[in-house]
Motif scaffolding. Sequence first.
Motif, PDB file in Angstrom:
ATOM      1  N   MET A   1     -54.471  -7.649  81.542  1.00 38.89           N
ATOM      2  CA  MET A   1     -55.914  -7.674  81.235  1.00 38.89           C
ATOM      3  C   MET A   1     -56.699  -6.852  82.241  1.00 38.89           C
ATOM      4  N   GLU A   2     -55.964  -6.056  82.965  1.00 35.13           N
ATOM      5  CA  GLU A   2     -56.614  -5.449  84.121  1.00 35.13           C
ATOM      6  C   GLU A   2     -57.561  -4.311  83.757  1.00 35.13           C
ATOM      7  N   SER A   3     -57.092  -3.391  82.936  1.00 34.05           N
ATOM      8  CA  SER A   3     -57.870  -2.177  82.722  1.00 34.05           C
ATOM      9  C   SER A   3     -58.952  -2.376  81.664  1.00 34.05           C
ATOM     10  N   SER A   4     -59.994  -1.572  81.781  1.00 37.52           N
ATOM     11  CA  SER A   4     -61.056  -1.603  80.782  1.00 37.52           C
ATOM     12  C   SER A   4     -60.527  -1.205  79.414  1.00 37.52           C
ATOM     13  N   PHE A   5     -59.497  -0.375  79.407  1.00 39.59           N
ATOM     14  CA  PHE A   5     -58.930   0.078  78.137  1.00 39.59           C
ATOM     15  C   PHE A   5     -58.289  -1.080  77.379  1.00 39.59           C
ATOM     16  N   ALA A   6     -57.619  -1.949  78.106  1.00 37.25           N
ATOM     17  CA  ALA A   6     -57.002  -3.105  77.450  1.00 37.25           C
ATOM     18  C   ALA A   6     -58.065  -4.027  76.881  1.00 37.25           C
ATOM     19  N   ILE A   7     -59.192  -4.106  77.561  1.00 36.48           N
ATOM     20  CA  ILE A   7     -60.249  -4.997  77.087  1.00 36.48           C
ATOM     21  C   ILE A   7     -60.775  -4.543  75.730  1.00 36.48           C
ATOM     22  N   ILE A   8     -61.052  -3.269  75.597  1.00 39.54           N
ATOM     23  CA  ILE A   8     -61.630  -2.791  74.340  1.00 39.54           C
ATOM     24  C   ILE A   8     -60.563  -2.486  73.297  1.00 39.54           C
ATOM     25  N   ALA A   9     -59.326  -2.833  73.589  1.00 37.53           N
ATOM     26  CA  ALA A   9     -58.285  -2.690  72.565  1.00 37.53           C
ATOM     27  C   ALA A   9     -58.448  -3.748  71.482  1.00 37.53           C
ATOM     28  N   GLU A  10     -59.107  -4.822  71.802  1.00 40.20           N
ATOM     29  CA  GLU A  10     -59.278  -5.928  70.863  1.00 40.20           C
ATOM     30  C   GLU A  10     -60.464  -5.653  69.929  1.00 40.20           C
ATOM     31  N   PRO A  11     -60.230  -5.628  68.615  1.00 39.47           N
ATOM     32  CA  PRO A  11     -61.300  -5.269  67.669  1.00 39.47           C
ATOM     33  C   PRO A  11     -62.503  -6.203  67.743  1.00 39.47           C
ATOM     34  N   ASN A  12     -62.262  -7.488  67.884  1.00 38.46           N
ATOM     35  CA  ASN A  12     -63.382  -8.429  67.952  1.00 38.46           C
ATOM     36  C   ASN A  12     -64.242  -8.194  69.187  1.00 38.46           C
ATOM     37  N   ARG A  13     -63.574  -7.836  70.269  1.00 34.59           N
ATOM     38  CA  ARG A  13     -64.358  -7.543  71.481  1.00 34.59           C
ATOM     39  C   ARG A  13     -65.191  -6.286  71.290  1.00 34.59           C
ATOM     40  N   ARG A  14     -64.640  -5.310  70.608  1.00 37.69           N
ATOM     41  CA  ARG A  14     -65.442  -4.109  70.340  1.00 37.69           C
ATOM     42  C   ARG A  14     -66.640  -4.443  69.461  1.00 37.69           C
ATOM     43  N   SER A  15     -66.422  -5.343  68.496  1.00 35.96           N
ATOM     44  CA  SER A  15     -67.548  -5.765  67.653  1.00 35.96           C
ATOM     45  C   SER A  15     -68.625  -6.432  68.486  1.00 35.96           C
ATOM     46  N   ILE A  16     -68.199  -7.299  69.378  1.00 34.90           N
ATOM     47  CA  ILE A  16     -69.170  -7.970  70.247  1.00 34.90           C
ATOM     48  C   ILE A  16     -69.955  -6.949  71.059  1.00 34.90           C
ATOM     49  N   LEU A  17     -69.246  -5.998  71.639  1.00 39.10           N
ATOM     50  CA  LEU A  17     -69.918  -4.984  72.448  1.00 39.10           C
ATOM     51  C   LEU A  17     -70.887  -4.170  71.598  1.00 39.10           C
ATOM     52  N   SER A  18     -70.489  -3.836  70.382  1.00 34.81           N
ATOM     53  CA  SER A  18     -71.369  -3.049  69.516  1.00 34.81           C
ATOM     54  C   SER A  18     -72.639  -3.818  69.193  1.00 34.81           C
ATOM     55  N   LEU A  19     -72.499  -5.110  68.955  1.00 31.32           N
ATOM     56  CA  LEU A  19     -73.695  -5.914  68.702  1.00 31.32           C
ATOM     57  C   LEU A  19     -74.590  -5.952  69.922  1.00 31.32           C
ATOM     58  N   LEU A  20     -73.970  -6.108  71.077  1.00 29.24           N
ATOM     59  CA  LEU A  20     -74.767  -6.176  72.309  1.00 29.24           C
ATOM     60  C   LEU A  20     -75.394  -4.833  72.649  1.00 29.24           C
TER      61      LEU A  20
ATOM     62  N   PHE B   5     -57.672   2.662  70.137  1.00 29.64           N
ATOM     63  CA  PHE B   5     -57.966   1.924  71.366  1.00 29.64           C
ATOM     64  C   PHE B   5     -56.743   1.171  71.860  1.00 29.64           C
ATOM     65  N   ALA B   6     -55.995   0.610  70.924  1.00 27.95           N
ATOM     66  CA  ALA B   6     -54.789  -0.104  71.320  1.00 27.95           C
ATOM     67  C   ALA B   6     -53.759   0.866  71.903  1.00 27.95           C
ATOM     68  N   ILE B   7     -53.734   2.065  71.382  1.00 25.35           N
ATOM     69  CA  ILE B   7     -52.761   3.037  71.869  1.00 25.35           C
ATOM     70  C   ILE B   7     -53.011   3.372  73.337  1.00 25.35           C
ATOM     71  N   ILE B   8     -54.256   3.636  73.676  1.00 28.05           N
ATOM     72  CA  ILE B   8     -54.550   4.036  75.054  1.00 28.05           C
ATOM     73  C   ILE B   8     -54.741   2.836  75.968  1.00 28.05           C
ATOM     74  N   ALA B   9     -54.480   1.646  75.462  1.00 29.76           N
ATOM     75  CA  ALA B   9     -54.522   0.473  76.339  1.00 29.76           C
ATOM     76  C   ALA B   9     -53.328   0.467  77.275  1.00 29.76           C
ATOM     77  N   GLU B  10     -52.271   1.153  76.897  1.00 32.21           N
ATOM     78  CA  GLU B  10     -51.042   1.161  77.681  1.00 32.21           C
ATOM     79  C   GLU B  10     -51.144   2.203  78.800  1.00 32.21           C
ATOM     80  N   PRO B  11     -51.007   1.783  80.061  1.00 31.39           N
ATOM     81  CA  PRO B  11     -51.201   2.708  81.189  1.00 31.39           C
ATOM     82  C   PRO B  11     -50.245   3.897  81.161  1.00 31.39           C
ATOM     83  N   ASN B  12     -48.995   3.657  80.805  1.00 34.94           N
ATOM     84  CA  ASN B  12     -48.035   4.755  80.771  1.00 34.94           C
ATOM     85  C   ASN B  12     -48.415   5.787  79.722  1.00 34.94           C
ATOM     86  N   ARG B  13     -48.932   5.315  78.615  1.00 37.19           N
ATOM     87  CA  ARG B  13     -49.361   6.262  77.581  1.00 37.19           C
ATOM     88  C   ARG B  13     -50.555   7.068  78.054  1.00 37.19           C
TER      89      ARG B  13
END
Lengths: 110, 110
Positions: A1-20, B5-13
């Motif tokens: 869960m460390e990187s910002s990229f992993a956070i926005i990998a989740e579609p529901n989280r992206r929806s939340i961010l878009s609403l905000l 977004f899920a693709i670039i969630a992986e650090p190695n990728r």
Amino acid sequence: MESSFAIIAEPNRRSILSLLASSECSVGELERQLRMPQTSVSKHLRVLRDAGFVEARVEAQRRVYRLRPEPLMEVDAWLTPFRRFWTAHVDALERHLDQMDLPPKKGKKR
Amino acid sequence: MESSFAIIAEPNRRSILSLLASSECSVGELERQLRMPQTSVSKHLRVLRDAGFVEARVEAQRRVYRLRPEPLMEVDAWLTPFRRFWTAHVDALERHLDQMDLPPKKGKKR
DNA sequence: AGTTTATATGACTTGACGGGAATATGAATC
DNA sequence: GATTCATATTCCCGTCAAGTCATATAAACT
């Protein structure tokens, strides 16, 4: 869960961010607009808050969440080295359009 | 049906993509520069190829991979509604002006 | 042909993440 | 102070993805 990229990998989280991005929201408003269970919204908000994407202010019983720009700026910054790959395409498209369209007044420095 | 977004969630990728942003590479070159097992590199490349991030050309026994811009453009487009949050605060940040300088074939950028 | 080099694939294990139900906390209203 | 509203947390479970090992393919070289 460390990187910002992993956070926005989740579609529901992206929806939340878009609403905000439109306006700050309480948990209940997000719950209704996204039609997802409250427990899910809260958990995603927890993840988003821990990662610095959002912050909350307490307003009576409600928590009103709003965006914080830093993590998305980080994503935006990561994209920088790649942009030349599509600005090249856009330039090619522009050159092509220039042949059929009126010459644009905007800056074409070369 | 993985989102970009899920693709670039992986650090190695992301590392692979960053390397390919500098220049196209064979699998062996990626393997050496990233110091990760070949089988891992190949699998990540498979994922990246299926998602349209890269494409390969066959060169004798080697496969030379290069970047494709579309999926990252999609990510860049998603960021658009959020940019006002930091362009408002950080005034006149020229990240969208042409950051096109000459792409160096070797050596360190930045 | 057999061997080495370069890359891909399959099987298996493991660990992390999201969803859901139930529960907890805590403020507001009666 | 009990109840209701708003939000958070805990526990369990199913799934899915990444790493590893072994193997497969295929071209180049001897």
